[in-house]
Design a protein around this motif. Sequence first.
Motif, short mmCIF file in Angstrom:
data_model
loop_
_atom_site.label_atom_id
_atom_site.label_comp_id
_atom_site.label_asym_id
_atom_site.label_seq_id
_atom_site.Cartn_x
_atom_site.Cartn_y
_atom_site.Cartn_z
N VAL A 168 -47.57 -89.12 -4.61
CA VAL A 168 -48.02 -89.20 -3.21
C VAL A 168 -49.05 -88.08 -2.99
CG1 VAL A 168 -47.34 -89.15 -0.78
CG2 VAL A 168 -45.74 -90.03 -2.51
N GLY A 169 -50.29 -88.44 -2.71
CA GLY A 169 -51.36 -87.45 -2.50
C GLY A 169 -52.26 -87.40 -3.73
N VAL A 221 -55.24 -85.56 -4.24
CA VAL A 221 -56.32 -84.56 -4.30
C VAL A 221 -55.93 -83.47 -5.32
CG1 VAL A 221 -57.95 -83.19 -2.93
CG2 VAL A 221 -56.96 -85.25 -1.98
N GLY A 225 -51.99 -83.72 -6.84
CA GLY A 225 -51.70 -85.09 -7.25
C GLY A 225 -52.62 -85.59 -8.36
N GLU A 264 -52.93 -92.48 -2.06
CA GLU A 264 -53.66 -91.52 -1.21
C GLU A 264 -53.99 -92.17 0.13
OE1 GLU A 264 -54.75 -88.24 -1.01
OE2 GLU A 264 -55.60 -88.98 0.88
N ASN A 286 -62.09 -79.86 -1.66
CA ASN A 286 -61.82 -79.33 -0.30
C ASN A 286 -62.55 -78.00 -0.09
OD1 ASN A 286 -59.56 -79.94 -2.03
ND2 ASN A 286 -58.32 -80.24 -0.18
N SER A 345 -54.01 -95.81 1.54
CA SER A 345 -52.61 -96.28 1.55
C SER A 345 -51.71 -95.10 1.82
CB SER A 345 -52.25 -96.88 0.19
OG SER A 345 -53.06 -98.00 -0.08
N VAL A 373 -47.82 -93.56 2.04
CA VAL A 373 -46.39 -93.71 1.78
C VAL A 373 -45.68 -93.34 3.08
CG1 VAL A 373 -44.42 -92.83 0.48
CG2 VAL A 373 -46.59 -93.23 -0.68
N SER A 390 -47.23 -84.59 -3.51
CA SER A 390 -48.27 -83.56 -3.37
C SER A 390 -49.07 -83.85 -2.10
CB SER A 390 -49.19 -83.54 -4.60
OG SER A 390 -50.03 -82.40 -4.55
N PRO A 391 -48.37 -83.88 -0.94
CA PRO A 391 -49.03 -84.31 0.30
C PRO A 391 -49.84 -83.22 1.01
CG PRO A 391 -46.71 -83.89 0.71
CD PRO A 391 -46.94 -83.63 -0.75
N GLY A 433 -47.77 -78.07 -4.74
CA GLY A 433 -48.93 -77.80 -3.87
C GLY A 433 -48.58 -77.14 -2.55
N ASP A 434 -49.46 -77.37 -1.58
CA ASP A 434 -49.35 -76.72 -0.26
C ASP A 434 -48.05 -77.07 0.47
OD1 ASP A 434 -51.88 -75.77 -0.74
OD2 ASP A 434 -52.85 -76.86 0.89
N LEU A 459 -52.98 -72.60 -1.60
CA LEU A 459 -54.22 -72.36 -2.35
C LEU A 459 -54.34 -73.33 -3.51
CD1 LEU A 459 -54.25 -68.45 -2.54
CD2 LEU A 459 -55.86 -69.87 -1.26
N ALA A 500 -51.62 -75.25 -6.71
CA ALA A 500 -51.52 -76.72 -6.69
C ALA A 500 -51.91 -77.30 -8.05
CB ALA A 500 -52.40 -77.30 -5.59
P1 FAD Z 1 -54.29 -81.64 -0.83
O1 FAD Z 1 -55.34 -81.28 -1.79
O2 FAD Z 1 -54.52 -81.41 0.62
O3 FAD Z 1 -53.94 -83.17 -1.06
C1 FAD Z 1 -52.95 -83.81 -0.34
C2 FAD Z 1 -53.35 -85.26 -0.11
O4 FAD Z 1 -52.18 -86.01 0.17
C3 FAD Z 1 -54.25 -85.45 1.10
O5 FAD Z 1 -55.48 -86.00 0.71
C4 FAD Z 1 -53.47 -86.40 2.03
O6 FAD Z 1 -54.29 -87.36 2.61
C5 FAD Z 1 -52.49 -87.04 1.07
N1 FAD Z 1 -51.25 -87.47 1.72
C6 FAD Z 1 -50.43 -86.74 2.52
N2 FAD Z 1 -49.37 -87.45 2.90
C7 FAD Z 1 -49.52 -88.67 2.34
C8 FAD Z 1 -48.73 -89.87 2.37
N3 FAD Z 1 -47.60 -89.93 3.05
N4 FAD Z 1 -49.19 -90.95 1.69
C9 FAD Z 1 -50.34 -90.89 0.99
N5 FAD Z 1 -51.11 -89.80 0.92
C10 FAD Z 1 -50.70 -88.70 1.59
N6 FAD Z 1 -58.06 -72.96 -1.81
C11 FAD Z 1 -58.50 -72.03 -2.67
O7 FAD Z 1 -57.75 -71.59 -3.55
N7 FAD Z 1 -59.78 -71.55 -2.57
C12 FAD Z 1 -60.66 -71.98 -1.64
O8 FAD Z 1 -61.83 -71.55 -1.59
C13 FAD Z 1 -60.20 -72.96 -0.70
N8 FAD Z 1 -61.02 -73.41 0.28
C14 FAD Z 1 -60.57 -74.38 1.12
C15 FAD Z 1 -61.43 -74.83 2.11
C16 FAD Z 1 -61.02 -75.82 2.99
C17 FAD Z 1 -61.95 -76.29 4.06
C18 FAD Z 1 -59.71 -76.38 2.85
C19 FAD Z 1 -59.25 -77.47 3.78
C20 FAD Z 1 -58.85 -75.92 1.88
C21 FAD Z 1 -59.26 -74.92 1.01
N9 FAD Z 1 -58.41 -74.41 0.02
C22 FAD Z 1 -58.88 -73.44 -0.84
C23 FAD Z 1 -57.03 -74.88 -0.11
C24 FAD Z 1 -56.88 -75.95 -1.18
O9 FAD Z 1 -57.79 -76.96 -0.92
C25 FAD Z 1 -55.44 -76.46 -1.16
O10 FAD Z 1 -54.57 -75.41 -1.45
C26 FAD Z 1 -55.19 -77.59 -2.16
O11 FAD Z 1 -56.05 -78.66 -1.93
C27 FAD Z 1 -53.73 -78.07 -2.08
O12 FAD Z 1 -53.51 -79.17 -2.90
P2 FAD Z 1 -52.41 -80.25 -2.54
O13 FAD Z 1 -52.45 -81.27 -3.62
O14 FAD Z 1 -51.15 -79.59 -2.21
O15 FAD Z 1 -52.92 -80.89 -1.17
#
Ligand code: FAD
Length: 443
Positions: free
Chosen positions: A6-7, A9, A12, A32, A41, A78, A80, A111-112, A280-281, A298, A302
């Motif tokens: 799930v997720g 980016v 995920g 996603e 991001n 899509s 979840v 990894s939402p 992740g976050d 960060l 992740a």
């Molecule tokens: P994400 O990358 O946010 O991915 C989660 C995805 O899950 C999303 O696309 C969402 O749509 C999807 N999702 C959620 N729930 C569902 C569901 N139920 N069904 C389907 N899909 C779902 N970090 C750094 O270390 N350095 C930086 O310079 C930095 N700059 C950043 C700048 C910005 C503007 C932003 C927004 C973030 C930045 N970050 C930075 C933080 C970094 O992007 C995040 O820590 C990282 O992307 C986390 O990864 P993740 O997989 O947990 O979540």
Amino acid sequence: KKIVIVGGVAGGATAAARLRRLDERSHIVLVERGEHISFANCGLPYYIGGTIKDREKLLVQTVEGMSKRFRLDIRHLSEVTQINRDEKTVTIHNLSNDNVYTESYDELILSPGAKPIVPPFEGLTDAHNIFTLRNIPDMDKIKQWIDKQKPQKATVIGGGFIGLEMAENLHAQGLTVTIVEKSDQVMAPLDPEMAAIVHEHIRTKASLILNNGVKHFSEKGRIITLENGEELTSDITILAIGVRPENELAVQAGLLTGERGGIIVNDYLQTDDPHIYAIGDAIEVVDFNHQTPTMVPLAWPANRQGRLVADAIYGHKRPYTGTLGTAIAKVFDLTVAVTGNNEKTLSSLDIPYRFVHLHPVSHAGYYPGGSPISMKMTFDPNTGVIYGVQGVGRDGVDKRIDVIATAIKGGLTVYDLPDLELAYAPPYSSAKDPVNMLGYVAS
Ligand code: FAD
């Protein structure tokens, strides 16, 4: 094995690619909610500011490219909507045709991510000029508003990493920027005296209002009334006051979450359901130094967790050892970087510590172009174990912080720092590098 993620980016997409490398035959379904997977991001603010000119460059992997390269079953647009733990299925809502169906899994990876906090401010729903920034559609909206409406005055609410990056990039677009921060300093990972250096620099580029927050918005978002009654006129406002974990699916499925909402996982990133992992976050992690619970949204954690979780699913178990919170940001002409614990954290945890301050020059003083780096290192007064370091300067901050982040993970103490043999020639450093100097001063 059939694995549903799930997720799509940071965490995920990393997990998906690693899973495929570990097993040719598994069925990997990547779900996603948004249109894009695996986008950058971290690059979003720089497209708004114009440093990154080509929007396509932010799309690190496309759905087609990644499906083909890693033989993934990608379901974008899509969501979840439910985890059915007893049947080991998830319910998926296809947002393009409104279809709802279930998909089975052997293992599920969550990894939402985390979403921007948006308090229900009065006047917010009437406004068209107030934005948050998390993904490509958010970025496009901000960019289009700037291009069409030609705003003059921008307000950034929140002086964290994303807020300050946005302030710099709006300034780069020629806007007059005001930053509003509720606490008495920007960038929470810095101690106050380090943040003061950043404040001084920001004030040469933008207005900075501390100890004040938003009370309400009016006139379709054009007027921002602050908590002390002061009014600001704003043509475009960015809300960047922090993020909160997207834990709804986990909570609804009855998985354990922590005090701040992060999904609780063990060392192998497994939730309290052995077939559901989370990364992740969205998860709670432990602080690398003290094993206390914390949340660090960060990209490095992740990505690292994405790889480890795939390894764990295939039996190559290696624990995630905790997060140091190594982070860096460009704040106008300054670089601000941190790793580990600052003094504020150590005193709140009641952990004995000492600290040293140092203001070395980024490279040999006799070679032109050097600039001071303000550094602060915290450590254990008894053992010399390094707890953390903060650096603010114009040049050479990144490598000093990274060397110390490496030293901490390698278990080196302040007594080992003078012994690090680091690269030196006048344009880059001094024969005694600032990292060596921190060690001399501390010991
Ligand atoms: P994400 O990358 O946010 O991915 C989660 C995805 O899950 C999303 O696309 C969402 O749509 C999807 N999702 C959620 N729930 C569902 C569901 N139920 N069904 C389907 N899909 C779902 N970090 C750094 O270390 N350095 C930086 O310079 C930095 N700059 C950043 C700048 C910005 C503007 C932003 C927004 C973030 C930045 N970050 C930075 C933080 C970094 O992007 C995040 O820590 C990282 O992307 C986390 O990864 P993740 O997989 O947990 O979540």
